[in-house]
Write a protein that holds these residues in place. Structure first.
Motif, short mmCIF file in Angstrom:
data_model
loop_
_atom_site.label_atom_id
_atom_site.label_comp_id
_atom_site.label_asym_id
_atom_site.label_seq_id
_atom_site.Cartn_x
_atom_site.Cartn_y
_atom_site.Cartn_z
N ASP A 46 -8.65 -0.22 -2.59
CA ASP A 46 -7.63 -0.86 -3.78
C ASP A 46 -6.31 -0.86 -3.03
O ASP A 46 -5.50 -1.59 -3.30
CB ASP A 46 -7.81 0.01 -5.00
CG ASP A 46 -7.72 1.36 -4.95
OD1 ASP A 46 -7.95 1.80 -3.78
OD2 ASP A 46 -7.26 2.27 -5.75
N ILE A 47 -6.14 0.00 -2.01
CA ILE A 47 -4.79 0.02 -1.49
C ILE A 47 -4.77 -0.54 0.06
O ILE A 47 -3.60 -0.46 0.54
CB ILE A 47 -4.40 1.42 -1.35
CG1 ILE A 47 -5.27 2.34 -0.01
CG2 ILE A 47 -4.35 2.26 -2.59
CD1 ILE A 47 -4.61 3.67 -0.05
N VAL A 48 -5.70 -1.28 0.33
CA VAL A 48 -5.97 -1.81 1.84
C VAL A 48 -4.80 -2.91 1.82
O VAL A 48 -3.89 -2.75 2.97
CB VAL A 48 -7.28 -2.70 1.68
CG1 VAL A 48 -6.91 -3.30 3.16
CG2 VAL A 48 -8.35 -1.54 2.09
N TYR A 49 -4.42 -3.85 0.76
CA TYR A 49 -3.44 -4.71 1.27
C TYR A 49 -2.09 -4.14 1.14
O TYR A 49 -1.15 -4.46 1.90
CB TYR A 49 -3.53 -5.77 0.14
CG TYR A 49 -2.35 -6.86 0.25
CD1 TYR A 49 -2.47 -7.90 0.87
CD2 TYR A 49 -1.43 -6.79 -0.56
CE1 TYR A 49 -1.50 -8.77 1.14
CE2 TYR A 49 -0.28 -7.76 -0.79
CZ TYR A 49 -0.44 -8.76 0.41
OH TYR A 49 0.63 -9.81 0.48
N ALA A 50 -1.59 -3.20 0.18
CA ALA A 50 -0.58 -2.55 0.21
C ALA A 50 -0.20 -2.09 1.75
O ALA A 50 0.87 -1.92 2.19
CB ALA A 50 -0.41 -1.59 -1.02
N VAL A 51 -1.28 -0.86 1.99
CA VAL A 51 -1.01 -0.35 3.26
C VAL A 51 -0.79 -1.51 4.39
O VAL A 51 0.14 -1.21 5.42
CB VAL A 51 -2.32 0.47 3.59
CG1 VAL A 51 -2.01 1.04 4.94
CG2 VAL A 51 -2.32 1.66 2.49
N GLN A 52 -1.57 -2.41 4.33
CA GLN A 52 -1.65 -3.59 5.57
C GLN A 52 0.06 -3.99 5.40
O GLN A 52 0.61 -4.26 6.61
CB GLN A 52 -2.43 -4.40 5.38
CG GLN A 52 -2.32 -5.69 6.52
CD GLN A 52 -1.95 -7.06 5.88
OE1 GLN A 52 -1.43 -7.21 4.70
NE2 GLN A 52 -1.16 -7.87 6.73
N GLN A 53 0.59 -4.10 4.28
CA GLN A 53 1.95 -4.69 4.34
C GLN A 53 3.26 -3.67 4.77
O GLN A 53 3.93 -4.07 5.50
CB GLN A 53 2.31 -5.12 2.78
CG GLN A 53 1.45 -6.31 2.19
CD GLN A 53 1.81 -7.49 2.98
OE1 GLN A 53 3.22 -7.71 3.24
NE2 GLN A 53 0.75 -8.17 3.67
N ILE A 54 2.79 -2.46 4.52
CA ILE A 54 3.68 -1.61 5.24
C ILE A 54 3.61 -1.21 6.44
O ILE A 54 4.50 -0.94 7.16
CB ILE A 54 3.94 -0.24 4.30
CG1 ILE A 54 2.34 0.36 4.37
CG2 ILE A 54 3.97 -0.36 2.73
CD1 ILE A 54 2.63 2.18 3.96
N CYS A 55 2.42 -1.37 7.19
CA CYS A 55 2.27 -1.17 8.41
C CYS A 55 2.66 -2.48 9.20
O CYS A 55 2.92 -2.17 10.56
CB CYS A 55 0.56 -1.13 8.77
SG CYS A 55 -0.02 0.50 8.17
N LEU A 56 2.95 -3.59 8.73
CA LEU A 56 3.65 -4.69 9.39
C LEU A 56 5.13 -4.31 10.11
O LEU A 56 5.50 -4.94 11.05
CB LEU A 56 3.73 -5.81 8.60
CG LEU A 56 2.30 -6.48 8.32
CD1 LEU A 56 2.79 -7.77 7.22
CD2 LEU A 56 1.63 -6.95 9.41
#
Length: 197
Positions: A46-56
């Motif tokens: 459930d947090i994959v997309y959010a974490v992907q966004q901050i890792c950019l």
């Protein structure tokens, strides 16, 4: 942040993260927290997309990125009892759901493909990944997303065959874009006719 107010969502969907804003005071701490959240995504899809966004933005983190990271931590704090549940299932159907946004990244205009694959009632595989090249239309972005989901289901079917547990029913792949479905139908009908020759 052990006593922080929990958040109901992991990310603010009304705004997109950009490269603007003042730089963070401690970029090493930002990278450390983002890396820890990456490990957490193994059991918290459930947090994959959010974490992907901050890792950019790990190379040059800004204050809005840190605020987004803190929002994810507040969400995790409020949902500690959530996680993947695996159940005994007698259903052996493989089903995939695919979706993509068109030009979702405001800086590069690249789309993000997402899919999840279920074996019976259990979530087996999932992905949320930015596409390598920009798409000309939403249909093209969705087509690429479905192609990724089909590649994953083919790999899973081959793995199950090697484990002496072959699947005998067809894999269903769901997509919410009619144009992409038509393009896939044409592609597979052409492939089938070439195979029969």
């Amino acid at each position: 942040m052990g006593n922080c107010n929990p958040s109901r969502t992991p990310i603010d969907t009304s705004t997109k993260l950009t490269t603007s804003g003042p730089p963070v005071k401690d970029p090493i701490a930002y990278r450390s927290l983002a890396g820890a959240l990456q490990y957490l995504t193994f059991t918290r899809p459930d947090i994959v997309y959010a974490v992907q966004q901050i890792c950019l933005f790990m190379h040059d983190p800004r204050e809005p990125h840190l605020a987004a990271l803190c929002k994810i931590i507040r969400y995790v704090q409020g949902t500690l009892d959530l996680g993947l549940q695996l159940y005994a299932s007698y259903t052996t159907s493989l089903v995939a759901y695919s979706d993509a946004d068109w030009a979702g990244c405001p800086s590069t205009r690249h789309s993000t493909s997402r899919y999840c694959v279920f074996l019976g009632n259990n979530l087996l595989s999932w992905s949320s990944k930015r596409q390598h090249t920009p798409s000309r239309s939403s249909a093209e972005a969705e087509y690429r997303g479905v192609a990724n989901a089909v590649a994953e289901t083919c790999w899973i079917r081959n793995l199950l065959r090697e484990l002496h547990f072959p699947l005998f029913s067809a894999t269903l792949v769901y997509c919410d874009n009619v144009s992409a479905v038509y393009m896939l139908a044409i592609r597979f009908s052409i492939s089938a006719s070439n195979t029969l020759r």
